[in-house]
Design an enzyme around this catalytic site. Structure first.
Site, PDB file in Angstrom:
ATOM      1  N   ASP A  39     -34.957 -36.659 -25.472  1.00 29.33           N
ATOM      2  CA  ASP A  39     -34.423 -36.289 -26.781  1.00 29.33           C
ATOM      3  C   ASP A  39     -34.045 -37.579 -27.497  1.00 29.33           C
ATOM      4  OD1 ASP A  39     -33.166 -33.258 -27.690  1.00 29.33           O
ATOM      5  OD2 ASP A  39     -32.546 -35.005 -28.876  1.00 29.33           O
ATOM      6  N   VAL A  61     -39.840 -38.559 -30.630  1.00 25.21           N
ATOM      7  CA  VAL A  61     -41.239 -38.115 -30.456  1.00 25.21           C
ATOM      8  C   VAL A  61     -42.167 -38.605 -31.561  1.00 25.21           C
ATOM      9  CG1 VAL A  61     -40.622 -36.061 -29.110  1.00 25.21           C
ATOM     10  CG2 VAL A  61     -40.851 -35.882 -31.613  1.00 25.21           C
ATOM     11  N   ASN A  87     -41.618 -29.757 -27.297  1.00 22.45           N
ATOM     12  CA  ASN A  87     -40.806 -28.712 -27.916  1.00 22.45           C
ATOM     13  C   ASN A  87     -39.996 -29.187 -29.121  1.00 22.45           C
ATOM     14  OD1 ASN A  87     -38.914 -26.240 -27.852  1.00 22.45           O
ATOM     15  ND2 ASN A  87     -37.545 -27.958 -27.399  1.00 22.45           N
ATOM     16  N   TYR A 153     -43.228 -25.897 -42.859  1.00 19.62           N
ATOM     17  CA  TYR A 153     -42.983 -25.538 -41.444  1.00 19.62           C
ATOM     18  C   TYR A 153     -44.150 -24.695 -40.941  1.00 19.62           C
ATOM     19  CZ  TYR A 153     -40.453 -23.665 -37.350  1.00 19.62           C
ATOM     20  OH  TYR A 153     -40.061 -23.313 -36.078  1.00 19.62           O
ATOM     21  N   LYS A 157     -46.685 -25.568 -37.734  1.00 18.56           N
ATOM     22  CA  LYS A 157     -46.771 -24.722 -36.536  1.00 18.56           C
ATOM     23  C   LYS A 157     -48.186 -24.155 -36.356  1.00 18.56           C
ATOM     24  CE  LYS A 157     -42.639 -25.483 -35.061  1.00 18.56           C
ATOM     25  NZ  LYS A 157     -42.457 -26.252 -33.823  1.00 18.56           N
ATOM     26  N   THR A 188     -30.400 -20.466 -31.913  1.00 12.86           N
ATOM     27  CA  THR A 188     -30.176 -21.880 -31.571  1.00 12.86           C
ATOM     28  C   THR A 188     -29.560 -22.561 -32.800  1.00 12.86           C
ATOM     29  OG1 THR A 188     -32.198 -22.835 -32.461  1.00 12.86           O
ATOM     30  CG2 THR A 188     -32.372 -21.852 -30.256  1.00 12.86           C
TER      31      THR A 188
HETATM   32  N1  NAD Z   1     -34.760 -21.344 -33.349  1.00 15.51           N
HETATM   33  C1  NAD Z   1     -35.783 -20.620 -33.790  1.00 15.51           C
HETATM   34  O1  NAD Z   1     -35.612 -19.557 -34.430  1.00 15.51           O
HETATM   35  C2  NAD Z   1     -37.190 -21.070 -33.500  1.00 15.51           C
HETATM   36  C3  NAD Z   1     -38.224 -20.123 -33.631  1.00 15.51           C
HETATM   37  C4  NAD Z   1     -39.539 -20.537 -33.366  1.00 15.51           C
HETATM   38  C5  NAD Z   1     -39.802 -21.836 -32.996  1.00 15.51           C
HETATM   39  N2  NAD Z   1     -38.763 -22.720 -32.892  1.00 15.51           N
HETATM   40  C6  NAD Z   1     -39.109 -24.080 -32.471  1.00 15.51           C
HETATM   41  O2  NAD Z   1     -38.464 -24.343 -31.248  1.00 15.51           O
HETATM   42  C7  NAD Z   1     -38.337 -25.764 -31.072  1.00 15.51           C
HETATM   43  C8  NAD Z   1     -36.921 -26.085 -30.607  1.00 15.51           C
HETATM   44  O3  NAD Z   1     -36.038 -25.702 -31.642  1.00 15.51           O
HETATM   45  P1  NAD Z   1     -34.574 -25.143 -31.365  1.00 15.51           P
HETATM   46  O4  NAD Z   1     -34.457 -23.873 -32.114  1.00 15.51           O
HETATM   47  O5  NAD Z   1     -34.257 -25.188 -29.929  1.00 15.51           O
HETATM   48  O6  NAD Z   1     -33.755 -26.255 -32.196  1.00 15.51           O
HETATM   49  P2  NAD Z   1     -32.513 -27.192 -31.842  1.00 15.51           P
HETATM   50  O7  NAD Z   1     -32.156 -27.802 -33.155  1.00 15.51           O
HETATM   51  O8  NAD Z   1     -31.487 -26.434 -31.067  1.00 15.51           O
HETATM   52  O9  NAD Z   1     -33.117 -28.307 -30.862  1.00 15.51           O
HETATM   53  C9  NAD Z   1     -34.027 -29.267 -31.299  1.00 15.51           C
HETATM   54  C10 NAD Z   1     -33.872 -30.501 -30.427  1.00 15.51           C
HETATM   55  O10 NAD Z   1     -34.922 -31.413 -30.800  1.00 15.51           O
HETATM   56  C11 NAD Z   1     -34.363 -32.723 -30.867  1.00 15.51           C
HETATM   57  N3  NAD Z   1     -35.154 -33.551 -31.764  1.00 15.51           N
HETATM   58  C12 NAD Z   1     -35.299 -33.430 -33.106  1.00 15.51           C
HETATM   59  N4  NAD Z   1     -36.074 -34.420 -33.575  1.00 15.51           N
HETATM   60  C13 NAD Z   1     -36.456 -35.163 -32.511  1.00 15.51           C
HETATM   61  C14 NAD Z   1     -37.267 -36.323 -32.358  1.00 15.51           C
HETATM   62  N5  NAD Z   1     -37.806 -36.933 -33.424  1.00 15.51           N
HETATM   63  N6  NAD Z   1     -37.470 -36.810 -31.104  1.00 15.51           N
HETATM   64  C15 NAD Z   1     -36.897 -36.220 -30.030  1.00 15.51           C
HETATM   65  N7  NAD Z   1     -36.098 -35.136 -30.126  1.00 15.51           N
HETATM   66  C16 NAD Z   1     -35.880 -34.612 -31.353  1.00 15.51           C
HETATM   67  C17 NAD Z   1     -32.939 -32.509 -31.376  1.00 15.51           C
HETATM   68  O11 NAD Z   1     -32.104 -33.635 -31.080  1.00 15.51           O
HETATM   69  C18 NAD Z   1     -32.549 -31.244 -30.612  1.00 15.51           C
HETATM   70  O12 NAD Z   1     -32.004 -31.570 -29.338  1.00 15.51           O
HETATM   71  C19 NAD Z   1     -38.741 -26.382 -32.414  1.00 15.51           C
HETATM   72  O13 NAD Z   1     -40.080 -26.849 -32.316  1.00 15.51           O
HETATM   73  C20 NAD Z   1     -38.670 -25.199 -33.378  1.00 15.51           C
HETATM   74  O14 NAD Z   1     -39.525 -25.362 -34.481  1.00 15.51           O
HETATM   75  C21 NAD Z   1     -37.476 -22.375 -33.109  1.00 15.51           C
END
Ligand code: NAD
Length: 265
Positions: A39, A61, A87, A153, A157, A188
């Site tokens: 992270d 990333v 992720n 977004y 995706k 989240t």
């Molecule tokens: N929460 C939802 O409703 C949802 C639904 C579908 C998909 N997603 C996807 O799930 C994935 C995780 O999201 P989440 O909901 O757990 O969000 P979150 O904000 O809880 O976690 C995201 C994490 O990614 C890290 N991060 C962000 N930019 C970064 C970078 N440049 N390098 C390394 N780490 C980085 C952040 O520090 C954080 O720890 C994402 O790809 C998001 O698009 C989320």
């Protein structure tokens, strides 16, 4: 065929400090994997790793150099990498196309698309050095459906799913499977203020643990190139893509230009 054994495998999870990534780290560790939380948020990443008995590697990333360094460090410290979960991701916060600044566009493309492409490029040779492995990338339902409140977004995706489906056939020969996981709305920190609005509207939210279970299902699966739909209250299911019509006249496209979904209805 026996499911892929997770016990003892080395798993690197981006965005592992929070939300879905954290839940996946916990699930992988629970299944016996040696987990590396990757992270860019070092404080949260170290805390998460400490809670889970995992290791932490600082990784933004969006940087291909950082990917090269992180993979080399984990290979040196853990002897290799077997499972990668790409992720880390963000949304734009609902910027419409008219309001989208160049900075906001570059940021989301860098994290959601570059981050997955650079991650796959850095991890795949490491998985191959182990004689095979598993790669999973987080897309979203917005990778399969248009999300009008966040078109960029949606674009990022969709890109993840296209990448996964195009990489899968050639990776199979190396014993590597690759999947996209496509969660619906998940409780989240990413949801921010939208959570209260969604709950007030009676919208069921997934728990991050539900998505983590789907990720473990991707890892266990002997299939490849699937986009797994994850919805509240349902079992994860691979999305059934329709075949795209070929050219008139029954001409068969050459190898490498064929639609993998053609003929599946
Ligand atoms: N929460 C939802 O409703 C949802 C639904 C579908 C998909 N997603 C996807 O799930 C994935 C995780 O999201 P989440 O909901 O757990 O969000 P979150 O904000 O809880 O976690 C995201 C994490 O990614 C890290 N991060 C962000 N930019 C970064 C970078 N440049 N390098 C390394 N780490 C980085 C952040 O520090 C954080 O720890 C994402 O790809 C998001 O698009 C989320």
């Amino acid at each position: 065929m026996a499911p892929y054994p997770i016990d003892g495998k080395v798993a690197l999870v981006t965005g592992g400090a929070s939300g879905i990534g954290y839940a996946a780290c916990r699930a992988l560790a629970g299944a016996g994997a040696r987990v590396v939380v990757a992270d860019r948020d070092a404080a949260a990443g170290r805390r998460a790793a400490g809670e889970l008995g995992a290791d932490y590697v600082e990784l933004d990333v969006t940087s291909s150099d950082a990917w090269t360094r992180a993979v080399a460090m984990v290979e040196a410290s853990h002897g290799g990498i077997d499972i990668g979960f790409l992720n880390a991701g963000v949304d734009t916060g609902g910027a419409g196309i008219a309001d989208l600044t160049d900075e906001a566009y570059r940021r989301i493309m860098a994290i959601n698309v570059d981050g997955v492409v650079f991650g796959a490029r850095a991890l795949l040779p490491a998985l191959a050095r182990r004689g095979g492995g598993r790669l999973v990338a987080t897309s979203s339902l917005a990778g399969l459906l248009p999300l009008p409140r966040d078109p960029i977004y949606t674009a990022t995706k969709h890109a993840v799913i296209g990448l996964v489906r195009a990489l899968a056939p050639d990776l199979a020969a190396q014993g590597i499977t690759i999947h996209a996981v496509c969660p619906g709305l998940t409780d989240t920190p990413l949801l921010g203020g939208a959570k209260a609005v969604l709950e007030a509207a009676g919208m069921p939210l997934l728990r991050a643990d539900d998505v983590a279970a789907a990720v473990l299902g991707c890892v266990a699966s002997e299939e490849t190139g699937c986009a797994w739909v994850v919805q509240a209250g349902r079992e994860p299911v691979p999305y059934a893509f329709r075949g795209v019509p070929g050219p008139a006249g029954g001409v068969r496209p050459p190898e490498g230009f064929r639609d993998p979904a053609a003929g599946r209805g």
